[in-house]
Design an enzyme around this catalytic site. Sequence first.
Site, PDB file in Angstrom:
ATOM      1  N   ASN A 172       0.014   1.320   5.762  1.00  0.00           N
ATOM      2  CA  ASN A 172       0.707   0.257   4.933  1.00  0.00           C
ATOM      3  C   ASN A 172       1.372  -0.412   5.523  1.00  0.00           C
ATOM      4  O   ASN A 172       2.277  -0.076   6.644  1.00  0.00           O
ATOM      5  CB  ASN A 172       1.551   1.707   4.014  1.00  0.00           C
ATOM      6  CG  ASN A 172       3.406   0.635   2.875  1.00  0.00           C
ATOM      7  OD1 ASN A 172       3.946   0.859   3.296  1.00  0.00           O
ATOM      8  ND2 ASN A 172       2.147  -0.007   2.960  1.00  0.00           N
ATOM      9  N   GLY A 173       1.543  -1.450   6.095  1.00  0.00           N
ATOM     10  CA  GLY A 173       2.214  -2.994   6.275  1.00  0.00           C
ATOM     11  C   GLY A 173       1.323  -3.927   7.212  1.00  0.00           C
ATOM     12  O   GLY A 173       0.239  -3.640   6.643  1.00  0.00           O
TER      13      GLY A 173
ATOM     14  N   GLY B 235      -0.061  -0.131  -4.889  1.00  0.00           N
ATOM     15  CA  GLY B 235      -0.881  -0.801  -5.710  1.00  0.00           C
ATOM     16  C   GLY B 235      -1.917   0.372  -5.726  1.00  0.00           C
ATOM     17  O   GLY B 235      -2.094   1.151  -6.142  1.00  0.00           O
TER      18      GLY B 235
ATOM     19  N   CYS C 143       0.971  -1.487   0.032  1.00  0.00           N
ATOM     20  CA  CYS C 143      -0.236  -0.174  -0.093  1.00  0.00           C
ATOM     21  C   CYS C 143       1.030   1.706   0.190  1.00  0.00           C
ATOM     22  O   CYS C 143       1.832   1.493   0.476  1.00  0.00           O
ATOM     23  CB  CYS C 143      -0.641   0.096   1.535  1.00  0.00           C
ATOM     24  SG  CYS C 143      -1.674  -1.476   1.378  1.00  0.00           S
TER      25      CYS C 143
ATOM     26  N   TYR D 257      13.108  -2.947  -5.207  1.00  0.00           N
ATOM     27  CA  TYR D 257      12.487  -2.770  -6.026  1.00  0.00           C
ATOM     28  C   TYR D 257      11.111  -2.026  -5.684  1.00  0.00           C
ATOM     29  O   TYR D 257      10.610  -1.529  -6.980  1.00  0.00           O
ATOM     30  CB  TYR D 257      11.817  -4.613  -6.365  1.00  0.00           C
ATOM     31  CG  TYR D 257      10.615  -4.672  -6.670  1.00  0.00           C
ATOM     32  CD1 TYR D 257      11.011  -4.770  -7.885  1.00  0.00           C
ATOM     33  CD2 TYR D 257       9.459  -5.184  -6.020  1.00  0.00           C
ATOM     34  CE1 TYR D 257       9.474  -4.876  -8.913  1.00  0.00           C
ATOM     35  CE2 TYR D 257       7.541  -5.061  -6.779  1.00  0.00           C
ATOM     36  CZ  TYR D 257       7.980  -5.420  -8.149  1.00  0.00           C
ATOM     37  OH  TYR D 257       7.283  -5.031  -9.075  1.00  0.00           O
TER      38      TYR D 257
END
Length: 478
Positions: free
Chosen positions: A110-111, A35, A7, A255
Amino acid sequence: MSIHEACGVFGAISPQRKDLARLTYYGLYALQHRGQESCGIVVDDDGLFYSHKDLGLVGDVFSKEDLDRMPASTMAVGHVRYSTTGEKVRANCQPIEVNHQKGKLALAHNGNLTNDDKLRDKLELNGAIFHTTSDTETIAYIITGERLKTGSIEDAVSQAMDVIEGAYSMVVMSAAKIMAIRDPYGFRPLCYGKTADGTYVIASESCALQAVGAEFIRDILPGEILVFSTDGSITSRREHCGTKPRQSCIFEQIYFARPDSIIDGIPIHQARVNAGRALAKAHPVEADAVIGVPDSGLNAAIGYAQESGIPYSIGMIKNKYIARTFISPSQRERDNQVHIKLNPISSIIKGKRVVLVDDSIVRGTTSRRLVTMMRDAGATEVHMRVSAPPFLHPCYYGVDIDSEDNLIAAHHSVDEICEMIGADSLGFLPIEDLKVLSPALDYCAGCFDGRYATAVSPNHRKNRFSTPLSQREKKSKK
Ligand code: SF4
């Protein structure tokens, strides 16, 4: 490459009412790579929240009319999502909004929590009714539960941080403030900046600050709660800072993050060039051209070329008008999309010994197709080089790195993988060289070395897709 990011989050707060929905829209556009399943924006209008969320890309979910309908405001939060917990359904779109006795909250996260199942069970047994299968709702319930016992929303967040475990970078909007929160390990990135007209902006990556004309100020510290008020004041709460060892996700550098972002002081482009240089030292080969797999293999390919002295060439063109391969629901569709997405430039490749640089190998299917593509375009040799170590383990912190069953390197030697993908040689970045990506900071490399900083509950290990207790019971009865 078919790894999914978990996210991206965004927040904006201004002393004057302005079109923060549009600003957030631009910020989310810059975070789209994190995302692509769903997105959403919530703006505050004097304590009333207006939201627009749906499944799809930012450009598809928001029309001009949707943005025009959202009122001018002093606060807004936004989110782009790829589900690593919870299903791909509209109910799980974020930011999540909750009403409670002392007001409203909107959360963008996020996570992944590593103890979500235990916390959900406890909350459900105490009467909580979950509307989503996302661990973000668990966080929302815990914060609102604490809010009823504490004097301020930031106290409630701090108490919640005593209970929740795992990876979380969040923006939380109440009726009067926005908080930027990063877990004590600092797994996922989060930073903030300021526009010339005094609007503070919070984002998962610095590229989103630049997209809205904000100047980067700094990263949120691991464990920090940074509280922004509409009067322009900022307060930093640091009682959770330094309580855990830093564990920034090294795969952000390899990445996920955009190469124009700077995370925890590390310029991502340069980190990837350094990885490419280390890769060339570890796995030299005689060749005529170094070609990077667009997009995230390009920077490492530049580094490989610089170190080896082999000329760097643009040997593949990416179709910019289709979404990333991993949006497809099935492996078969993903495989087909490799051909639609990337096309080799035969005049560059024909008759050459090629070093093909990519950022990772997951199942090996994409690599096999890329090697075949190079040979079909006339390459006389194809030497695959990977700017990450082999994936051997899953991720529990918000990245969809699959179970060992689906990771080719968990079951095959490098020589075997080389044969399976049809390359003339194969070399991965040695695990000890990961430090070139993050020279000054400690990092998590759990998916490469199997060492995880937090306890991971057996349920979470078995099934990272959180399911409410009621649904788990139903499943077990079947
Ligand atoms: Fe990042 Fe891998 Fe650690 Fe997950 S396990 S946080 S992907 S380094």
